[in-house]
Design a protein around this motif. Structure first.
Motif, mmCIF file in Angstrom:
data_model
loop_
_atom_site.group_PDB
_atom_site.id
_atom_site.type_symbol
_atom_site.label_atom_id
_atom_site.label_comp_id
_atom_site.label_asym_id
_atom_site.label_seq_id
_atom_site.Cartn_x
_atom_site.Cartn_y
_atom_site.Cartn_z
ATOM 1 N N GLN A 129 0.819 -1.213 0.000
ATOM 2 C CA GLN A 129 0.000 0.000 0.000
ATOM 3 C C GLN A 129 0.852 1.262 0.000
ATOM 4 O O GLN A 129 0.500 2.254 -0.643
ATOM 5 C CB GLN A 129 -0.941 -0.007 1.203
ATOM 6 C CG GLN A 129 -2.118 -0.975 1.058
ATOM 7 C CD GLN A 129 -3.035 -0.912 2.255
ATOM 8 O OE1 GLN A 129 -2.594 -0.990 3.401
ATOM 9 N NE2 GLN A 129 -4.337 -0.779 2.002
ATOM 10 N N GLN A 179 -10.841 4.582 -8.882
ATOM 11 C CA GLN A 179 -10.762 3.164 -9.247
ATOM 12 C C GLN A 179 -9.453 2.544 -8.769
ATOM 13 O O GLN A 179 -9.436 1.402 -8.269
ATOM 14 C CB GLN A 179 -10.909 3.017 -10.768
ATOM 15 C CG GLN A 179 -12.297 3.358 -11.278
ATOM 16 C CD GLN A 179 -12.393 3.290 -12.791
ATOM 17 O OE1 GLN A 179 -11.544 3.850 -13.507
ATOM 18 N NE2 GLN A 179 -13.390 2.592 -13.295
ATOM 19 N N GLN A 180 -8.367 3.288 -8.899
ATOM 20 C CA GLN A 180 -7.073 2.790 -8.419
ATOM 21 C C GLN A 180 -7.067 2.688 -6.891
ATOM 22 O O GLN A 180 -6.552 1.722 -6.316
ATOM 23 C CB GLN A 180 -5.952 3.716 -8.883
ATOM 24 C CG GLN A 180 -5.703 3.702 -10.383
ATOM 25 C CD GLN A 180 -5.183 2.351 -10.859
ATOM 26 O OE1 GLN A 180 -4.314 1.754 -10.227
ATOM 27 N NE2 GLN A 180 -5.736 1.874 -11.958
ATOM 28 N N ARG A 222 -9.588 2.165 -4.916
ATOM 29 C CA ARG A 222 -10.406 1.000 -4.531
ATOM 30 C C ARG A 222 -9.588 -0.275 -4.613
ATOM 31 O O ARG A 222 -9.660 -1.130 -3.718
ATOM 32 C CB ARG A 222 -11.621 0.870 -5.453
ATOM 33 C CG ARG A 222 -12.676 1.923 -5.277
ATOM 34 C CD ARG A 222 -13.824 1.729 -6.244
ATOM 35 N NE ARG A 222 -14.750 0.687 -5.792
ATOM 36 C CZ ARG A 222 -15.807 0.298 -6.483
ATOM 37 N NH1 ARG A 222 -16.056 0.832 -7.682
ATOM 38 N NH2 ARG A 222 -16.628 -0.615 -6.018
ATOM 39 N N LYS A 223 -8.816 -0.397 -5.664
ATOM 40 C CA LYS A 223 -8.023 -1.611 -5.869
ATOM 41 C C LYS A 223 -7.031 -1.824 -4.736
ATOM 42 O O LYS A 223 -6.724 -2.957 -4.357
ATOM 43 C CB LYS A 223 -7.278 -1.506 -7.216
ATOM 44 C CG LYS A 223 -6.493 -2.742 -7.583
ATOM 45 C CD LYS A 223 -6.019 -2.678 -9.027
ATOM 46 C CE LYS A 223 -4.961 -1.605 -9.212
ATOM 47 N NZ LYS A 223 -4.377 -1.616 -10.576
ATOM 48 N N HIS A 224 -6.555 -0.736 -4.149
ATOM 49 C CA HIS A 224 -5.531 -0.830 -3.107
ATOM 50 C C HIS A 224 -6.091 -0.658 -1.693
ATOM 51 O O HIS A 224 -5.325 -0.589 -0.735
ATOM 52 C CB HIS A 224 -4.448 0.213 -3.367
ATOM 53 C CG HIS A 224 -3.713 0.001 -4.650
ATOM 54 N ND1 HIS A 224 -2.901 -1.087 -4.877
ATOM 55 C CD2 HIS A 224 -3.699 0.732 -5.802
ATOM 56 C CE1 HIS A 224 -2.392 -1.012 -6.090
ATOM 57 N NE2 HIS A 224 -2.853 0.077 -6.676
#
Length: 553
Positions: free
Chosen positions: A356, A395-396, A398-400
């Motif tokens: 992260q 969106q990025q 959320r992925k992390h």
């Protein structure tokens, strides 16, 4: 952001070499525990419940992507693959091996980072507003003054062994987002005509004796900042108690003397030094400000940009929620600041993994000129994001795991590591935070409640700032068992207030039910969209006490 010069690099590299030698001597039995204690504290190293804890300085919360990637690598190579953001905008490692700490400090020095004065009885990391430089209500950017304070206070020979630890915060905006009223010194930037100056507050703090700071100067000229701070700390260093660590903070001295008398003594001391080497010349001020210039912003049609953003929000409810809660207005048309939430349900507030940290670095490079900011509330801000890139960033994120749309709500809580790590804690904090997260994991309900600060500390040291939470939770020990005291009505804003104890403490299992009763009464009693703190201030503590302690019929 400020970048090291050759002198900075030499000083930090020398400190790393010194501590390497000191650690080797300690491990070889040539230094006793008592001799090693002040040496390790001066380098940010604590001995906690299960392992050493190393606290890394992040001056006024500002990080570049290279530093984030190095922090990630250190976490992976020397720790257990995660780290923790603190309320002083620092970062902590909870599992380093003692013999590895000099190597960690050497790695960090390569990217202009250190752990100097993150512990011990000295002036700690100066904190500030995470929206510095971009806030709509900003009077002046506080970061140059924070940097001047950092350089003045680091390795200051007179203040290496103060009566107790010492904390300074600087706010440059009309709305205080740096909690300056609960610091040993709070500095508020003000204007008199066109002249920049400072309102200076002294004697705030939390812990065993929470106190709201008192103003001792309404307007201090810009050039006198460091000399006046020097006078304050001198008076404290000379008169602060050293016989009792619980009465050693400056707040106790200010209370004992009274703010008027304390201020008089500061003025007397200041008159002797105000025109000396600490006086800031126009060249020195300009030098500090030169590191904090605006990035290369693009020019946008703000109306068109905002309309396009609204269209994206209208077509995606989840994005609209995130946009409402996790973004912040920007002084430059076409841009916003965003806050990455570190607080999805089930994750200890402020904790991030090595991956992260690398993801934050990537997001900063892609969307925000390569910089990120650790916040007082244990989240991370990207300050300069184009509105047209917000959907992609979301969106990025959320992925992390950074897109929980809970900023400013009940589950965006401040929480210290507590008894899971800290040897000083009376009770665990993290399990209580998770129980509350799971009990109130309904964003519609959270949004209906509105802005609400919940802060949790595992002991009276108040690292979780429970005294200034709208709802504060304090871990206490009762004959070897963990219990939790509930407090209500605290605030760290311009209208700062200290929370009041609701009544007798509760077991860990009871805490979510108690919070639920408090919130139920709030919903019943509030007027229209009245925030929790306003309802509390209007109706007082007693109705909450009656609801929580009422016996079932």
């Amino acid at each position: 952001m400020y970048r090291y010069d050759d002198r900075d690099r030499a000083i930090i590299n020398d400190r790393v070499a010194q501590f390497r030698g000191q650690t080797e001597r300690y491990l070889a039995g040539e230094l006793s525990e008592e001799q090693f204690l002040p040496l390790r504290l001066q380098n940010g190293l604590y001995i906690q419940r299960l392992a050493p804890m190393l606290r890394i300085a992040v001056p006024y919360g500002l990080l570049n992507s290279d530093q984030l990637r190095r922090l990630a690598r250190v976490s992976r190579d020397y720790d257990k693959g995660y780290a923790h953001f603190t309320t002083r905008q620092n970062l902590q490692y909870n599992w380093p091996q003692l013999e590895d700490v000099p190597a960690i400090l050497a790695e960090l020095a390569e990217v202009e980072m250190h752990a100097v004065q993150t512990s011990g009885n000295c002036i700690r990391n100066t904190t500030s507003d995470p929206y510095a430089g971009i806030a709509l209500d900003e009077i002046a950017d506080p970061r140059p003054y924070c940097e001047l304070i950092r350089q003045w206070s680091t390795f200051h020979p007179e203040f290496a062994f103060l009566p107790r630890k010492f904390k300074i915060a600087v706010s440059g905006s009309e709305q205080d987002r740096a909690a300056i009223r609960v610091h040993d010194i709070g500095v508020q930037i003000v204007k008199r005509g066109e002249a920049i100056g400072f309102q200076v507050l002294v004697g705030g703090g939390q812990g065993r004796t929470p106190v709201i700071a008192e103003t001792i100067r309404d307007f201090l000229p810009e050039e006198d900042l460091l000399s006046y701070l020097e006078a304050i700390v001198r008076v404290y260093n000379q008169l602060g108690r050293r016989d009792n660590k619980y009465k050693a903070r400056i707040k106790i001295l200010v209370k004992a003397l009274g703010p008027e008398e304390f201020g008089r003594r500061v003025e007397e001391e200041w008159q002797q030094i105000k025109d000396g080497v600490e006086k800031l010349t126009p060249e020195a001020l300009q030098w500090a400000k030169s590191f904090f210039t605006a990035p290369d912003y693009k020019t946008f049609d703000d109306a068109a940009s905002t309309a396009a953003l609204q269209q994206q929000a209208d077509s995606d409810k989840a994005f609209a929620r995130w946009l409402e809660r996790n973004t912040y207005p920007h002084r430059v048309p076409g841009y916003r600041a965003i806050k990455l939430s570190t607080k999805p349900t089930g994750v200890p507030p402020g904790d991030v993994t090595d991956r992260q940290l690398e993801a934050i670095a990537d997001l900063a490079d892609t969307f925000s000129f390569g910089e990120a900011r650790a916040t007082h509330d244990q989240n991370v801000v990207l300050a300069d994001v184009e509105q047209g890139q917000l959907y992609e960033l979301w969106q990025q994120a959320r992925k992390h795991g950074f897109a929980t749309p809970n900023i400013g709500t009940l589950t965006d809580m401040i929480c210290c590591p507590g008894g899971d790590y800290c040897s000083l804690a009376n009770a665990k904090s993290i399990p209580v935070a998770e129980a509350i997260q799971r009990r109130f994991d309904d964003v519609d309900y959270l949004y209906d409640l509105g802005d609400l600060n919940l802060n949790i500390s595992g002991c009276m040291n108040a690292c979780g700032h429970h005294h200034v939470g709208h709802i504060g939770i304090l871990g206490v020990d009762k004959k070897g068992e963990e219990f939790y005291q509930i407090q209500l009505g605290g605030s760290a804003s311009n209208e700062a207030s200290l929370a009041k104890v609701l009544g007798p403490s509760f077991s860990r299992a009871e805490v979510p039910d108690v919070i639920s009763k408090i919130l139920d009464l709030y919903v019943e009693q509030r007027r229209a969209e009245e925030p929790f703190i306003d309802t509390y201030n209007r109706i007082g503590l007693q109705p909450f006490k009656e609801r929580v302690y009422a016996k079932a019929s």
